[in-house]
Scaffold this motif. Structure first.
Motif, mmCIF file in Angstrom:
data_model
loop_
_atom_site.group_PDB
_atom_site.id
_atom_site.type_symbol
_atom_site.label_atom_id
_atom_site.label_comp_id
_atom_site.label_asym_id
_atom_site.label_seq_id
_atom_site.Cartn_x
_atom_site.Cartn_y
_atom_site.Cartn_z
ATOM 1 N N GLU A 271 0.772 -1.243 0.009
ATOM 2 C CA GLU A 271 -0.058 -0.025 -0.077
ATOM 3 C C GLU A 271 0.782 1.210 0.042
ATOM 4 O O GLU A 271 0.563 2.263 -0.482
ATOM 5 C CB GLU A 271 -1.026 -0.025 1.212
ATOM 6 N N CYS A 322 0.913 -7.975 -6.893
ATOM 7 C CA CYS A 322 0.532 -6.667 -6.219
ATOM 8 C C CYS A 322 1.643 -5.645 -6.266
ATOM 9 O O CYS A 322 1.076 -4.595 -6.580
ATOM 10 C CB CYS A 322 -0.145 -7.059 -4.799
ATOM 11 N N SER A 332 -4.700 -1.730 -5.822
ATOM 12 C CA SER A 332 -5.825 -1.665 -5.093
ATOM 13 C C SER A 332 -6.144 -2.483 -4.051
ATOM 14 O O SER A 332 -5.858 -3.647 -4.268
ATOM 15 C CB SER A 332 -7.075 -1.311 -5.831
ATOM 16 N N PRO A 333 -6.632 -2.170 -2.777
ATOM 17 C CA PRO A 333 -6.754 -3.218 -1.884
ATOM 18 C C PRO A 333 -7.963 -4.370 -2.303
ATOM 19 O O PRO A 333 -7.617 -5.400 -1.742
ATOM 20 C CB PRO A 333 -7.416 -2.321 -0.598
ATOM 21 N N GLU A 334 -8.596 -4.156 -3.152
ATOM 22 C CA GLU A 334 -9.545 -5.133 -3.970
ATOM 23 C C GLU A 334 -8.903 -6.236 -4.190
ATOM 24 O O GLU A 334 -9.453 -7.455 -4.412
ATOM 25 C CB GLU A 334 -10.202 -4.638 -4.798
ATOM 26 N N MET A 335 -7.594 -6.155 -4.754
ATOM 27 C CA MET A 335 -6.943 -7.141 -5.043
ATOM 28 C C MET A 335 -6.499 -8.347 -4.118
ATOM 29 O O MET A 335 -6.158 -9.544 -4.417
ATOM 30 C CB MET A 335 -5.566 -6.718 -5.804
ATOM 31 N N GLU A 336 -6.453 -7.694 -2.765
ATOM 32 C CA GLU A 336 -6.245 -8.906 -1.773
ATOM 33 C C GLU A 336 -7.413 -9.756 -1.731
ATOM 34 O O GLU A 336 -7.287 -10.665 -0.860
ATOM 35 C CB GLU A 336 -5.946 -7.866 -0.386
ATOM 36 N N ARG A 337 -8.553 -9.444 -1.961
ATOM 37 C CA ARG A 337 -9.765 -10.116 -1.830
ATOM 38 C C ARG A 337 -9.669 -11.328 -2.761
ATOM 39 O O ARG A 337 -10.421 -12.144 -2.478
ATOM 40 C CB ARG A 337 -11.102 -9.374 -1.900
#
Length: 341
Positions: A271, A322, A332-337
């Motif tokens: 991040e 990432c 983007s944080p959505e990639m961690e989902r």
């Protein structure tokens, strides 16, 4: 095929959307990582672990270089292929950690100096013959009530500069790593002050030693609050202070800066890298040189078992992807989902 020049190696290491995998853990460091998972630290397990990392499918899309340890650069993977040759075939540049660790700095309690200059010229020649094309040397700077001292900064800077000069003499790209440690309760303001003083000392020494700045890479940490600081700076402030500090003290002639993770969590390191890289106008290329922040999820899934290799490699690929996107400012944080298979 022509031998790559030192300038072309720098360019390859700083390829857009790629970074470095730091796989240069010493024997005590890798044993410490293996121990909680019940993995014995033997030559065989260390080789199997690093083979799992290096052969992860498509990881070369996001990894431009690997920093090796002395044992690893001499090892062979399954099929008998030497590690440097395997990496070359994957389009990944092999590098080597050449310092031999830190020891207390005499008469300066709490401060350290890095060893390894004795016989370095000869070792560099051997490493180049083994296939290495870049080197790395780490100095550690601790923040305390009365540290770092000017003596510690200048002594470590002179050693880093001599290492860099010897590396360039051997036709190798030096990665100069002054690490300001996160340990402590210091504020982010104090970290910025110490990071600036460290970089100023390092580049003064590099210039005095006639190191060609265009043929080196800087590896250092982000400007962060100390781990125990009650006031933790947010991502935006980390990016702002880090870039401001670099603009003040890192010459524009330096082609690139690679960040160490330095104890950050894997997601936090990504991040913050993304936020820094989203800011335009920096005169250097910026990317990552992560160890634990790339490896930790893969190691936890591997657990020393051949049955877990595919799952572990999927975790490494996810983290590498990432961070590769973060270098482009597209994470983007959505990639961690999206959990790796």
């Amino acid at each position: 095929m022509a031998e790559p020049t030192i300038a072309s190696i720098v360019t390859t290491l700083l390829s857009p959307g790629k970074g470095l995998l730091a796989a240069d853990e010493s024997f005590p460091s890798i044993a410490k990582r293996f121990q909680p998972l019940g993995i014995p630290s033997t030559e065989e397990t260390r080789c199997a672990y690093r083979e799992m990392l290096f052969t992860a499918p498509e990881v070369n899309e996001f990894i431009s270089g690997v920093i090796l340890f002395d044992e690893t650069i001499r090892q062979r993977m399954q099929g008998g292929i030497p590690v440097p040759e395997l990496l070359h075939q994957l389009g990944i540049v092999p590098g080597i950690k050449v310092d031999t660790g830190t020891v207390p700095l005499a008469n300066f309690p709490g401060e350290k100096i890095t060893q390894g200059l004795d016989g370095l010229r000869e070792r560099l020649s051997e490493y180049r013959q083994l296939g290495a094309r870049f080197t790395k040397w780490r100095a550690v700077i601790a923040i305390g009530e009365d540290t770092p001292t000017r003596t510690a900064l200048e002594t470590n800077a002179r050693v880093l500069a001599l290492f860099a000069a010897l590396s360039q003499e051997a036709g190798l790209v030096p990665i100069v790593e002054p690490e300001v440690l996160m340990d402590g309760s210091h504020t982010i303001e104090r970290c910025e002050e110490v990071e600036g003083a460290t970089l100023q000392s390092v580049f003064d020494a590099l210039c005095d030693q006639r190191v060609v700045l265009e043929h080196m890479i800087l590896k250092t940490g982000m400007v962060l609050s100390g781990k125990e600081c009650p006031q933790q700076a947010d991502v935006a402030e980390v990016a702002e202070r880090t870039l401001r500090c670099f603009r003040r003290f890192v010459p524009a002639a330096v082609p690139g800066i690679v960040f160490l993770s330095g104890g950050q969590s894997d997601i936090a390191a990504t991040e913050r890298l993304n936020a820094i890289c989203q800011t335009s106008g920096a005169p250097w290329k910026i990317t990552f040189s992560y160890g634990r922040a790339l490896q930790a999820p893969a190691l936890e899934r591997w657990k020393g078992s051949a049955d877990n290799v595919a799952a572990a490699q999927a975790s490494l690929h996810h983290r590498a992807k990432c961070n590769g996107l973060a270098v482009l400012g597209k994470y983007s944080p959505e990639m961690e989902r999206v959990k790796p298979a």
